[in-house]
Design a protein around this motif. Sequence first.
Motif, PDB file in Angstrom:
ATOM      1  N   VAL A 174      12.426  -3.643  40.933  1.00 18.49           N
ATOM      2  CA  VAL A 174      11.515  -3.322  42.038  1.00 18.49           C
ATOM      3  C   VAL A 174      11.396  -4.540  42.945  1.00 18.49           C
ATOM      4  N   MET A 175      11.620  -4.340  44.238  1.00 18.23           N
ATOM      5  CA  MET A 175      11.620  -5.466  45.180  1.00 18.23           C
ATOM      6  C   MET A 175      10.911  -5.092  46.474  1.00 18.23           C
ATOM      7  N   SER A 176      10.046  -5.987  46.934  1.00 19.71           N
ATOM      8  CA  SER A 176       9.445  -5.863  48.262  1.00 19.71           C
ATOM      9  C   SER A 176       9.722  -7.157  49.013  1.00 19.71           C
ATOM     10  N   GLY A 177      10.432  -7.054  50.125  1.00 26.83           N
ATOM     11  CA  GLY A 177      10.811  -8.246  50.876  1.00 26.83           C
ATOM     12  C   GLY A 177       9.876  -8.546  52.031  1.00 26.83           C
ATOM     13  N   THR A 178      10.053  -9.733  52.586  1.00 23.49           N
ATOM     14  CA  THR A 178       9.174 -10.192  53.670  1.00 23.49           C
ATOM     15  C   THR A 178       9.359  -9.403  54.958  1.00 23.49           C
ATOM     16  N   SER A 179      10.477  -8.680  55.098  1.00 23.70           N
ATOM     17  CA  SER A 179      10.683  -7.902  56.327  1.00 23.70           C
ATOM     18  C   SER A 179       9.871  -6.610  56.337  1.00 23.70           C
ATOM     19  N   LEU A 180       9.229  -6.280  55.186  1.00 23.22           N
ATOM     20  CA  LEU A 180       8.332  -5.126  55.072  1.00 23.22           C
ATOM     21  C   LEU A 180       9.020  -3.798  55.352  1.00 23.22           C
ATOM     22  N   ASP A 181      10.310  -3.704  55.004  1.00 20.39           N
ATOM     23  CA  ASP A 181      11.026  -2.442  55.147  1.00 20.39           C
ATOM     24  C   ASP A 181      10.472  -1.394  54.190  1.00 20.39           C
ATOM     25  N   GLY A 182       9.912  -1.836  53.075  1.00 24.90           N
ATOM     26  CA  GLY A 182       9.391  -0.929  52.074  1.00 24.90           C
ATOM     27  C   GLY A 182       9.625  -1.482  50.683  1.00 24.90           C
ATOM     28  N   ILE A 183       9.385  -0.650  49.689  1.00 29.38           N
ATOM     29  CA  ILE A 183       9.592  -1.036  48.295  1.00 29.38           C
ATOM     30  C   ILE A 183      10.921  -0.453  47.827  1.00 29.38           C
ATOM     31  N   ASP A 184      11.832  -1.330  47.414  1.00 33.76           N
ATOM     32  CA  ASP A 184      13.119  -0.899  46.883  1.00 33.76           C
ATOM     33  C   ASP A 184      13.001  -0.717  45.372  1.00 33.76           C
ATOM     34  N   LEU A 185      13.477   0.425  44.893  1.00 30.58           N
ATOM     35  CA  LEU A 185      13.476   0.700  43.456  1.00 30.58           C
ATOM     36  C   LEU A 185      14.886   1.107  43.040  1.00 30.58           C
ATOM     37  N   ALA A 186      15.372   0.541  41.950  1.00 31.62           N
ATOM     38  CA  ALA A 186      16.700   0.881  41.452  1.00 31.62           C
ATOM     39  C   ALA A 186      16.658   1.003  39.935  1.00 31.62           C
ATOM     40  N   TYR A 187      17.172   2.118  39.428  1.00 32.29           N
ATOM     41  CA  TYR A 187      17.314   2.330  37.986  1.00 32.29           C
ATOM     42  C   TYR A 187      18.748   1.966  37.634  1.00 32.29           C
ATOM     43  N   ILE A 188      18.903   0.962  36.781  1.00 31.05           N
ATOM     44  CA  ILE A 188      20.206   0.357  36.568  1.00 31.05           C
ATOM     45  C   ILE A 188      20.534   0.272  35.082  1.00 31.05           C
ATOM     46  N   SER A 189      21.806   0.465  34.791  1.00 35.35           N
ATOM     47  CA  SER A 189      22.324   0.220  33.451  1.00 35.35           C
ATOM     48  C   SER A 189      23.116  -1.079  33.462  1.00 35.35           C
ATOM     49  N   PHE A 190      22.778  -1.995  32.562  1.00 36.07           N
ATOM     50  CA  PHE A 190      23.515  -3.251  32.406  1.00 36.07           C
ATOM     51  C   PHE A 190      24.192  -3.254  31.042  1.00 36.07           C
ATOM     52  N   LYS A 191      25.445  -3.671  31.023  1.00 32.07           N
ATOM     53  CA  LYS A 191      26.194  -3.727  29.773  1.00 32.07           C
ATOM     54  C   LYS A 191      26.879  -5.068  29.645  1.00 32.07           C
ATOM     55  N   LYS A 192      26.767  -5.689  28.470  1.00 31.15           N
ATOM     56  CA  LYS A 192      27.374  -7.001  28.239  1.00 31.15           C
ATOM     57  C   LYS A 192      28.579  -6.853  27.325  1.00 31.15           C
ATOM     58  N   ASP A 193      29.773  -7.089  27.889  1.00 30.30           N
ATOM     59  CA  ASP A 193      30.988  -7.217  27.095  1.00 30.30           C
ATOM     60  C   ASP A 193      31.393  -8.683  27.197  1.00 30.30           C
ATOM     61  N   SER A 194      32.614  -8.956  27.627  1.00 30.03           N
ATOM     62  CA  SER A 194      32.970 -10.355  27.901  1.00 30.03           C
ATOM     63  C   SER A 194      32.228 -10.834  29.146  1.00 30.03           C
ATOM     64  N   ASN A 195      31.993  -9.910  30.080  1.00 32.88           N
ATOM     65  CA  ASN A 195      31.198 -10.189  31.278  1.00 32.88           C
ATOM     66  C   ASN A 195      30.149  -9.091  31.434  1.00 32.88           C
ATOM     67  N   TRP A 196      29.186  -9.357  32.298  1.00 31.14           N
ATOM     68  CA  TRP A 196      28.168  -8.353  32.577  1.00 31.14           C
ATOM     69  C   TRP A 196      28.720  -7.290  33.521  1.00 31.14           C
ATOM     70  N   GLN A 197      28.420  -6.041  33.222  1.00 30.09           N
ATOM     71  CA  GLN A 197      28.751  -4.909  34.084  1.00 30.09           C
ATOM     72  C   GLN A 197      27.447  -4.185  34.433  1.00 30.09           C
ATOM     73  N   PHE A 198      27.422  -3.549  35.594  1.00 28.27           N
ATOM     74  CA  PHE A 198      26.215  -2.806  35.972  1.00 28.27           C
ATOM     75  C   PHE A 198      26.575  -1.505  36.666  1.00 28.27           C
ATOM     76  N   LYS A 199      25.648  -0.581  36.633  1.00 28.08           N
ATOM     77  CA  LYS A 199      25.776   0.660  37.387  1.00 28.08           C
ATOM     78  C   LYS A 199      24.398   1.060  37.890  1.00 28.08           C
ATOM     79  N   ILE A 200      24.289   1.269  39.198  1.00 27.42           N
ATOM     80  CA  ILE A 200      23.038   1.750  39.786  1.00 27.42           C
ATOM     81  C   ILE A 200      23.002   3.264  39.613  1.00 27.42           C
ATOM     82  N   LEU A 201      22.061   3.740  38.806  1.00 27.39           N
ATOM     83  CA  LEU A 201      21.989   5.160  38.462  1.00 27.39           C
ATOM     84  C   LEU A 201      21.182   5.951  39.487  1.00 27.39           C
ATOM     85  N   ASN A 202      20.078   5.394  39.929  1.00 29.33           N
ATOM     86  CA  ASN A 202      19.245   5.997  40.981  1.00 29.33           C
ATOM     87  C   ASN A 202      18.652   4.870  41.809  1.00 29.33           C
TER      88      ASN A 202
END
Length: 358
Positions: free
Chosen positions: A11-39
């Motif tokens: 959850v992020m709210s920046g100084t430009s006041l565009d709004g509240i950003d919300l992201a549901y994310i899956s993080f997976k650790k193998d040799s490196n980190w991988q991610f997928k934004i689900l919503n």
Amino acid sequence: MIKGEYKVIGVMSGTSLDGIDLAYISFKKDSNWQFKILNAETVSYSENWVKNLKNLTGLPTIELDNIDTDYTQYLAKIINQFIDKHNITNIDAVCSHGHTALHQPALGFTKQIGNLPQLSTLIKQTVICDFRVQDVLFGGQGAPLVPIGDQLLFSNYDWCLNLGGFANISSEVDNNRIAFDICPVNIVLNKYVEKLGLSFDNKGQLARSGTLNVQLYNQLNALAFYDETPPKSLGLEWVEKHVLPLINSFNLSTEDSLHTFVKHIAFQIAKIINQTSKASVLATGGGVFNSYLIEEIEQLTTNQIIIPSNRIIEFKEALIFGFLGVLKLRDENNCLKSVTGAIKDHSSGKIFSFNTSQ
């Protein structure tokens, strides 16, 4: 508990006041980190909240505390609606930046509202938040915090540039991540289009139609901050003290003010990324949609400006604050001394665990 995979909400709210950003994310650790934004989605602020959040720097402590309580409740409502809307049931933590009210690291303090412990109770989830405070206590700038994500999730780019309320950038130098704020962006541009009843300059069309005021351009580029060496960071207080009075003193049209400031932004960014040649520059943040600004930067560099998918452009900060929370859960460093100037790398943030018996 250390796991190989995590599902979190950033959850992020920046100084430009565009709004509240919300992201549901899956993080997976193998040799490196991988991610997928689900919503992911951005919830725009009401006019009343925009007004409240614009005027935090001069408030008495008791008023700021009251707004902190109200904002925490508002944030909880937005997060709950996001969870319900997307039928999210598997959540390791909600990782929230809050909204920066005060940021004066040189004086030893920073405050983000919306990080009260009651947030955990209101959303019935483990909450990880207040990522900046500990770094300031360790003598750091408390910003920028995104570079650990740049290092571990976007390492295939030479520079990671974010164009939000402020422009900030990170890169790997001699096996150390360096990062810093470059200059204001949307926090200034949006303020001037408001005079025309707009919330932003669509594709930079108004700025494109203006003309350059050379004297203002030169005075902006001569501001002392630009000669300081990293680590360094900017806040609304600096903009209100040094930038807005300077622009206003010229009594320019909105179009000319925007045009001149875009030229200033492009110059400051090019000055940084041109320190390396044939480099790849990942550009994200709302400022990427300002076509005129991107064109002006490209005019001043031979480096390749890479614009990713809209999801990465819009939600990279929410994504990385989710990642900061994952690293905190693992008790791994999520804040780098090479970036902030703190006395040591550390695992920053507060964890508020929700007890299901509450």
